[in-house]
Design an enzyme around this catalytic site. Structure first.
Site, PDB file in Angstrom:
ATOM      1  N   SER A 269       0.827  -1.214   0.000  1.00 38.74           N
ATOM      2  CA  SER A 269       0.000   0.000   0.000  1.00 38.74           C
ATOM      3  C   SER A 269       0.856   1.258   0.000  1.00 38.74           C
ATOM      4  O   SER A 269       0.325   2.361  -0.001  1.00 38.74           O
ATOM      5  CB  SER A 269      -0.891  -0.001   1.235  1.00 38.74           C
ATOM      6  OG  SER A 269      -0.067   0.068   2.387  1.00 38.74           O
ATOM      7  N   CYS A 270       2.189   1.106   0.039  1.00 42.70           N
ATOM      8  CA  CYS A 270       3.015   2.311   0.239  1.00 42.70           C
ATOM      9  C   CYS A 270       3.894   2.658  -0.953  1.00 42.70           C
ATOM     10  O   CYS A 270       3.725   3.724  -1.545  1.00 42.70           O
ATOM     11  CB  CYS A 270       3.879   2.122   1.477  1.00 42.70           C
ATOM     12  SG  CYS A 270       2.893   1.680   2.904  1.00 42.70           S
ATOM     13  N   PHE A 271       4.837   1.797  -1.308  1.00 43.52           N
ATOM     14  CA  PHE A 271       5.813   2.178  -2.337  1.00 43.52           C
ATOM     15  C   PHE A 271       5.145   2.622  -3.649  1.00 43.52           C
ATOM     16  O   PHE A 271       5.418   3.720  -4.137  1.00 43.52           O
ATOM     17  CB  PHE A 271       6.804   1.043  -2.609  1.00 43.52           C
ATOM     18  CG  PHE A 271       7.841   0.836  -1.532  1.00 43.52           C
ATOM     19  CD1 PHE A 271       7.921   1.676  -0.436  1.00 43.52           C
ATOM     20  CD2 PHE A 271       8.752  -0.198  -1.617  1.00 43.52           C
ATOM     21  CE1 PHE A 271       8.873   1.490   0.558  1.00 43.52           C
ATOM     22  CE2 PHE A 271       9.715  -0.401  -0.631  1.00 43.52           C
ATOM     23  CZ  PHE A 271       9.771   0.446   0.456  1.00 43.52           C
TER      24      PHE A 271
END
Ligand code: UGA
Length: 438
Positions: A269-271
């Protein structure tokens, strides 16, 4: 301290809530989904995360954590209010601030009636300038109060890795703690929460803290794509990338623990979301981030290399039984967001392969994406027993046991995470991997 977490039923919010309650604070986990709220109040974590259920149950039994829909009551009782809502990607890569808007408005409404000073802490990942230009004006407008006078504001990015989020929160020595502050009083209030943590604490501006979060994630994502490009070249040149990696890490300026494991790329969900958001923000101010654009492009290509390797053996792949080991974006989580398993399975479906998938945790979440379009095995052995070839997609430790593959019907293993040592496989196997000589 009494603390409210808006977005307290999500991954970052619930981890923050449970960890702060573990540290002895009284925490209100504010959410909107009644089913999740009931689960949390019964000591059941809404996401799979090591140790989270244990500290959650302990906090609830001590009466230190309450999940609630009633944001007014929670906020009125709190001296620190964390915003931990999601900031998903929009079509153009920029972040969707609709949940931040709702949270800021709710806070503003509550502050109108609140007499005591409190500090609002943005923990959600937001592009530089958002807290000052979006959150503060919304709260001021709704509350008719002034930031820096009637209430404080901080930006405190999270550095939690899925799978070790509880440990990362409670023992942040490796990551450090960043406090972006509107003014000294705001920062001093938040500092009190972290002062007994064994970690360096950097105090900076709101924008500085927002940028640090993006710079860190983008830097790590860029390293992964760099590793993948070098590994792709190594494979073509007959060089084992894993040895190259060891050689690179011998240089202390490169060092160990960097994100240099080559494979099918980064998910989660981040990079992907953060790199896209930073590129979009940079574009909006006329700056091009070419390195990061290439980072994303390489990440799109990497998973499909597994399908190309499979095509060396099956021409066409149609009708062949393929095991997919791992669906989650990495080990230790049930999170499927941006998992590299998604483009891999979609490509296999396009080729009309018969897919036997197994993941120790992510089957339920995978069903939300693929429904019953693929077959979900109950064990890795079952997936393999049916398969002519196997794709290792997630780095779950159990997939690194070479004996597991003796259950295979076929002999072709394509390792997307370099977790198997081909030396330990019997010579009847055909082993292919990213960064492994052809
Ligand atoms: C990442 C960062 O590591 C955290 O510091 C950050 O707080 C978090 O994002 C966030 O912004 O909230 P996470 O997404 O949980 O954490 O997972 P990572 O362990 O960083 O892995 C991300 C992806 O990169 C995975 O798909 C993993 O398989 C891949 N990866 C990682 C590689 O392909 N190679 C590597 O060398 C490392």
């Amino acid at each position: 301290m009494k603390i409210s977490i808006i977005g307290g039923t999500g991954y970052v919010g619930l981890t923050t809530a449970a960890c702060l309650a573990f540290k002895g604070h009284t925490v209100y986990s504010v959410g909107r989904n009644i089913e999740k709220i009931n689960k949390i109040n019964n000591g059941i974590a809404t996401v799979y995360e090591e140790c989270l259920s244990d500290i959650l149950r302990s906090a609830i039994s001590k009466g230190l954590l309450f999940a609630t829909e009633d944001h007014q009551k929670a906020l009125m009782n709190s001296s620190i209010i964390f915003i931990c809502v999601g900031t998903p990607s929009k079509e153009d890569g920029s972040i969707d601030l609709s949940q931040i808007k709702t949270a800021s408005e709710q806070i503003g409404e509550s502050l109108k009636k609140k007499k005591d000073y409190c500090v609002i802490v943005v923990k959600s990942t937001v592009v530089p300038g958002t807290t000052e230009e979006f959150v503060i004006p919304l709260i001021e407008e709704k509350s008719k109060k002034e930031a820096g006078v009637d209430f404080g504001v901080c930006m405190n990015p999270e550095f939690l890795r899925e799978g070790s989020a509880v440990k990362d929160f409670l023992y942040p020595k490796e990551q450090g703690i960043v406090i972006g502050e509107l003014d000294k009083r705001s920062g001093d209030s938040l500092f009190k929460i972290y002062e007994d943590f064994d970690a360096k604490i950097l105090r900076t501006t709101l924008r500085g803290a927002e940028m640090i979060k993006y710079a860190r994630n983008s830097y790590l994502a860029k390293d992964i794509s760099f590793a993948n490009e070098i590994a792709n070249l190594c494979r073509k040149l007959g060089v084992d990338y894993n040895e190259v990696k060891i050689g690179m890490e011998m240089d202390s300026r490169i060092g160990r623990g960097r994100f240099l494991n080559a494979g099918i790329g980064f998910g989660g969900s981040c990079f992907p979301k953060d790199v896209k958001a930073l590129i979009a923000k940079a574009k909006s101010v006329g700056v091009e981030l070419g390195v990061l654009e290439r980072t994303l492009l390489v990440n799109e290509i990497q998973p499909l290399l597994m399908i190309n390797m499979l095509k060396e053996f099956f021409k066409p792949i149609k009708g062949h039984k393929i095991a997919v080991l791992g669906l989650a974006f990495k080990k230790g989580t049930d999170d499927m967001r941006e998992s590299r398993s998604i483009p891999i399975i979609r490509a296999l479906q396009k080729e009309e392969a018969l897919i036997y998938a197994f993941d120790p945790q992510a089957t339920a979440r995978s069903k939300e994406i693929f429904g019953d379009e693929i077959y979900y095995a109950l064990t890795a052995e079952e997936a393999l027993a049916n398969a002519e070839a196997c794709l290792i997609v997630t780095d779950w430790p159990q997939f690194s046991n070479p004996k597991l593959y003796n259950h295979m019907k076929g002999r072709i293993i394509i390792d997307g995470r370099r977790i198997l040592d081909p030396e330990n496989l019997s010579s009847s196997f055909v082993y292919r991997a990213i960064g492994f000589p052809e």
